[in-house]
Every structure is written in C-alpha cells, then in structure tokens.
Design a protein around this motif. Structure first.
Motif, short mmCIF file in Angstrom:
data_model
loop_
_atom_site.label_atom_id
_atom_site.label_comp_id
_atom_site.label_asym_id
_atom_site.label_seq_id
_atom_site.Cartn_x
_atom_site.Cartn_y
_atom_site.Cartn_z
N THR A 1 50.35 32.20 35.35
CA THR A 1 49.88 32.12 35.29
C THR A 1 48.47 32.88 35.90
OG1 THR A 1 50.96 30.82 37.03
CG2 THR A 1 50.33 29.26 34.72
N ASP A 2 49.19 33.50 36.54
CA ASP A 2 47.51 34.23 37.35
C ASP A 2 46.82 35.24 36.90
OD1 ASP A 2 50.01 35.86 36.98
OD2 ASP A 2 49.54 37.00 39.18
N LEU A 3 47.35 35.28 35.28
CA LEU A 3 46.67 37.02 34.63
C LEU A 3 45.29 36.36 32.96
CD1 LEU A 3 49.85 38.49 33.89
CD2 LEU A 3 47.86 39.24 35.62
N GLY A 4 45.72 35.35 32.83
CA GLY A 4 44.91 34.45 31.73
C GLY A 4 43.57 34.21 32.04
N GLU A 5 42.69 33.57 31.48
CA GLU A 5 41.13 34.03 31.17
C GLU A 5 40.43 32.92 30.68
OE1 GLU A 5 39.51 37.47 29.32
OE2 GLU A 5 41.45 38.60 30.32
N ALA A 6 39.98 31.83 31.84
CA ALA A 6 40.23 30.58 31.55
C ALA A 6 38.46 30.21 30.10
CB ALA A 6 38.87 30.17 32.39
N GLY A 7 37.98 31.54 29.33
CA GLY A 7 37.00 31.40 28.28
C GLY A 7 38.23 32.18 27.13
N ASP A 8 39.00 32.60 27.57
CA ASP A 8 39.67 33.40 25.96
C ASP A 8 41.61 33.09 26.71
OD1 ASP A 8 40.48 35.26 24.73
OD2 ASP A 8 39.35 37.36 25.51
N ILE A 9 42.02 32.47 24.95
CA ILE A 9 43.30 32.44 24.70
C ILE A 9 43.64 33.33 24.95
CG2 ILE A 9 42.93 32.17 22.03
CD1 ILE A 9 45.14 29.46 22.80
N HIS A 10 43.24 34.77 24.77
CA HIS A 10 43.88 35.92 24.57
C HIS A 10 44.07 36.52 25.73
CE1 HIS A 10 43.37 35.08 20.39
NE2 HIS A 10 44.60 34.84 20.97
#
Length: 611
Positions: free
Chosen positions: A464-473
C-alpha cells in the motif's frame, strides 16, 4: 525432488530417458502416454536430456536443475519488465544463465488440456526479459542471488481476469454460482466448446468485412450507423460481446491545417486497434496497457471534413475506449480538438455470431477456462512454490473472495498432490485518497487476502506504499518482486527472518481509547518517518458505527487509538480505504502492517453472492 518427465509416443512403445548419466525406461499405455521418474539430483547444470524411442530421439541441451516457481495472476503479474520503473537499465543488466524464463501462452479451453500449444524455456538476458513479467523477473533475480541455485520462472498470467477462471471445474462445484451444474461437464454448462471458440478466432483473422469491404474509406456513408458516446467501454448491445467493431468520428478543420503534421490521441483501448485517418492507416497497437498516440504526417489532414476510423478488436473481458476524456483529442496547428462525444459504430465480427451466446469469448465468461488451458498442462511439473498477484477484478465480490481465494489455493495443491508454498501480493493503494473514512471494496478484498494466511505454508506482501492513485498498474515492480523473494526465503526456504509486517491480533477497550495488540513485530513496532511514534491511517467509531479519523501512537508493544470527541469507542480500522497511502505502522524489519479492522460489521460487498 524426484524429477518427473512425461510425454507421448506410439502405443506400447518403450521410451528411454537419460539425464546426467542416469537412465530410466517406460512403456507407453494404450493411448501412447508415458512417464518416468528420475531420482532427485543436486542443483546445477547445464546438462543434456536424451529421450529415445523405437525410431527417433529428442535431445535437450542446456538443461538446468533447480527451483521452479509458478508466477500467476492478472495484469499486474502479466505487466512486462519493459514497462516498469528503470526498465532500460534493468534490462541491460539482466544477463543471468542461472535464471530461466517460460511464458505460458494465453489459452482459453473448455476442457482441461494436457499440453501447452507452444512455449520455450529461455535464458534470462536482455533479449528475453523485456516482455517477461516484471514482478516475476525481480522476484527471481532477488531469490537466485540468495539461494544460489538455478531458478526457473513460469509466467502464466492474463490481465483483467477473475479468480474463478483460474480454478478447476472440479473445485468450481464448491462455488454456489456453479453448483447448479453439478454432474455436467464445463462444455455442457457453458453451451459451447473450444471448437466453437476456434471458429470465432478464425473469423477474427479472416472474416473481417471491414477490411475486405474497405470500411475505412474516407468517403464511406456512415449516416445510418448507430451511435455511442466515447470514451467508454462497450455497452448496450455490445456489453457482453467480444470481437471487432469499427468506430467513426468526423472532425471539421480550418484551412490552416493544410500541409501540417498532427497528433491523434485516443487514450487507452482494450485490447487492440488499427487506426485510419481519411482512409490512410496511421497506427495500430496490440497492447491494452499503452495509450494510443499517433503522429499524422503532413498531408493526411485537409481543410473541411476529416474522417477518423478506428477498428477495435476486443479479445476478451471488456472492450472499447477505456481511457480518460482528456486523452481523446486531435491536435494540429497549435489547436486541440476534443473527440469526446458521439461516434458512429458498426460491428464486423462478434461472439454472438458464432454461437457463443452473450457470455463472450473472454477468460471470465465461465469458471475454469484459464485453469484448463494455462494451469492444467503444468500439473505434475514439480514446483518449489507459487507467487500470485490478482484480486483487482474481484473487488466488487470481495466478501466471496474469502472463500474463492483459499478454494483456488487448495485446488492447485490438490492437483499437484502436495502443499507447495503459496505467496501473494496484497492489493496496492489505488484511486483517490478519501478525505473522510468510508467503506471500500478494495479494503474488503485486502481483508479476504489476509484471511487466507490461515492456510499452511502461505505468505503475503503488503504494497500500500507502492501504488499510484491514477494507475491500477503501478510501475514500481522491483520492490514488489523483492518483497516476494524475502517472503519466499522465510516461507519456502525456512530462513529465520521477518519477511512481512505486523499482523493485528486483538483489541482492548479502555475508557476513551482502544489498545491494539499485534504479532510479527520483530524487535518492536515503529512509526515509519515519525520518531515520536505517531501513526497515520487509523479511524475509530462508537456504537453508531460512524468512523472518524483517530489519533494513534505506539506505547511499548501496543498501539493506542483514540479521538477526544469519542468517549466510548468500540471499533478501529486501519488503512481501510481504496488508497490508504499514508499508512506508517511497521515492524523492526521495516515492513508495513496490513490494513485491518476490529469490527465484523457488514461491508459493501457482503450481500453480493458469488459470481
């Protein structure tokens, strides 16, 4: 582990297999199948394998003995190395003869298959790594350095797929949605066979009227065609269809565009496109992960009406223009013309034309379609373990995932005949950050993933520290792969190490506060980035079940949570949201605590039955 080698020959033929000076023979059965089992050997190589029958022999050179990992899931496992962060540098330094790569071809089957249609083991090097799974590559790279034996990685993944399609038909009978088909084969239940699928796929290749009848011509009359609003995934009469649909948009341009180059942006298209402007092909892309931006040479555009024609080929799941409105435009002469709004369209080849009903031809049409074609042929190949990255497609059925996920894990283990290690990636943070605490399908899916840790020989990595708000990838696949490798060293190789974050265990109510206890703390709990021990990401509620943001701090080996305005708190949630990007509770090894909740109140997906 003993080494199993199997294949086909003539009925009653004697087959001899030799590996590293050790030979074994077998006689085929009536159907021509044979199998031999060589004794376990030390890791190493390269070796040669000789398979000799009555009249022919096959030689395999450059064979390694080591640990093989199956890497499976949906698009974040499929996501290729060339699209990840720092890809060029990584690919340039990816030469490693002790890592071998195998990509299972995408393959939908209505009955379990014993063979893959194609595929080869390849040495890990700059020629083979760009299109291989980024997560799997980084996992294998980190693991091989630590275990110092050859590592084989089998990538069997498909973007946008549900967990149900990866589960065998036998185990699907434990899913209430498919129980009604008890006693039927999958083909009887779904109403079509692989042969029907093959007829449809042949039509995709050879029977597109749009190409033979030149539907892309600039002067084609489109006035009587149906219309739709773009950007949008296929909807209405196309909602359950796969296949080929042609889309048209006319744009009127001023005299000043004459002789100018231009940029045509179509955003994301699922899955493939061929694009024409005024009858001239200007581009085409076969990958749904990349946005479409095509440069138009001078002379392609003209003053007055200009015809944009896009042939969209949807191979499964959900087709169409899936990008954002801001990415759908034509730019020429310093002016940007929006292409958002009404487009005309005309289908050319659809699944319903070939007896596939309204289920479509995609891997999610029914349970077990990918298990049959992409997992069943691997059964029996000795695995060290499995890494899994999937769940995004099941978020709207997160409560059902509590059963569907362990069902699949136990299914695969039963098929192989032993409890191999199974390690997965929990969903990353995604979408907008919540300004106030709220319910979340993504949080409920993470909770279901947590629950699967009750199965033996399992592990989970939190990202949950590696995601991107605007990109599911999210592009950072290196940290994902390395965390998986660290977890594997503990779960599969018995390292005495900490490879995951704190796990919530219990709560204690005290006046005005809730005190939380954890396992897997290592040498203690810490607040990442805050030397005073103050924690982010906590919410608290009273009997009214209305959550508000809470203050939290570490006290000894406990976490104390409170909100001064709430005198009688009864429940706490941590990281409970689509994008809990500020979580900072870690253990001494630096791993994030998994999101959790202390309550068991009904969530947004709980009433949803299995699908």
């Amino acid at each position: 582990m003993p080494i199993r080698i199997w294949g086909n020959a003539d009925a009653k033929e004697i087959v001899n297999v030799t590996l590293n000076g050790i030979s074994q023979s077998a006689t085929t059965d009536k159907s021509g199948k044979w199998e031999i089992v060589l004794p376990a050997l030390e890791a190493g190589g390269p070796f040669t394998v000789q398979v000799k029958g009555k009249e022919n022999e096959i030689l395999f050179d450059n064979v390694m003995i080591g640990d093989v990992w199956l890497c499976s899931g949906q698009s974040n496992m499929e996501f290729s190395l060339k699209g990840s962060t720092n890809a060029r540098k990584t690919i340039r330094h990816s030469d490693n003869k002790h890592i071998r790569l195998f990509t299972v071809p995408k393959n939908i089957q209505t009955a379990a298959r014993g063979d893959l249609p194609e595929g080869n083991w390849e040495e890990c090097n700059p020629l083979t790594t760009p299109d291989f799974s980024a997560v799997a590559y980084y996992f294998g790279e980190a693991l091989q350095k630590e275990v110092d034996v050859p590592v084989g990685l089998i990538n069997s993944s498909w973007g946008g797929t549900d967990i149900e399609t990866w589960t065998s038909w036998e185990s699907a009978m434990a899913n209430p949605v498919y129980m009604v088909h008890e006693g039927k084969s999958l083909e009887q239940a779904i109403g079509y066979s692989t042969r029907d699928l093959e007829r449809y796929h042949q039509a995709l290749r050879t029977k597109d009227k749009g190409m033979t009848e030149r539907w892309y011509a600039a002067d084609r009359d489109i006035s009587d065609l149906k219309t739709c609003e773009l950007p949008s995934a296929w909807d209405g009469e196309l909602a359950n269809e796969d296949g080929i649909v042609w889309f048209y948009k006319d744009v009127v341009l001023p005299q000043s565009v004459s002789g100018l180059s231009a940029l045509l942006s179509l955003g994301s298209i699922d899955d493939r496109d061929v694009t024409f402007v005024n009858g001239i092909k200007v581009g085409g892309t076969n990958n749904c992960f990349f946005g479409r931006r095509y440069t138009l040479n001078p002379g392609v555009l003209k003053p007055g009406r200009n015809r944009i024609t896009v042939k969209v080929i949807d191979m499964g799941v959900k087709g169409g223009f899936t990008g954002k409105p801001k990415d759908l435009f034509l730019e020429v002469g310093g002016e940007r013309y929006s292409l958002v709004g009404k487009w005309h369209y005309k289908p050319s080849v659809l699944t319903s034309h070939y007896g596939l009903g309204n289920l479509g031809s995609g891997p999610n049409a029914f349970s077990s379609l990918l298990y049959n074609g992409m997992i069943a042929p691997l059964v029996g190949y000795n695995l060290k373990g499995v890494i899994w990255y999937q769940g995004e497609n099941n978020t709207n059925r997160a409560y059902a995932y509590r059963n569907l996920f362990p069902l699949m894990i136990k299914d695969w283990r039963r098929q192989w005949g032993y409890d191999f290690p199974f390690i997965w990636v929990q969903l990353a943070n995604f979408m907008a950050v919540d300004t106030q605490p709220k319910e979340s399908e993504w949080a409920e899916l993470r909770e279901a993933q947590n629950m699967a840790l009750s199965l033996p020989v399992t592990g989970q990595v939190v990202i949950t520290d590696l995601g991107e708000a605007g990109d599911i990838h999210p592009k950072n696949k290196k940290d994902v792969g390395q965390r998986l490798a660290a977890n594997a060293l503990q779960v599969a190789y018995g390292r005495d190490s900490i490879a995951s974050g704190p796990l919530y265990r219990s709560m204690e109510l005290v006046p005005g506060k809730i005190i939380l206890s954890f396992a897997n703390m290592g040498k203690g709990l810490q607040a990442k980035g805050n030397k005073y021990g103050y924690l982010n990401g906590f919410a608290i509620a009273g009997d009214d079940r209305k959550f508000v943001w809470a203050k939290a701090y570490i006290e000894g080996d406990k976490v104390v949570v409170f909100n001064e305005a709430l005198k009688r708190p009864v429940a706490v949630r941590y990281g409970w949201g689509n994008n809990p990007d500020d979580m900072n509770l870690i253990n001494s090894a630096g791993y994030l605590a998994s999101p959790f909740r202390t309550d068991s109140w009904s969530g947004v997906t709980q009433p949803t039955l299995y699908k």
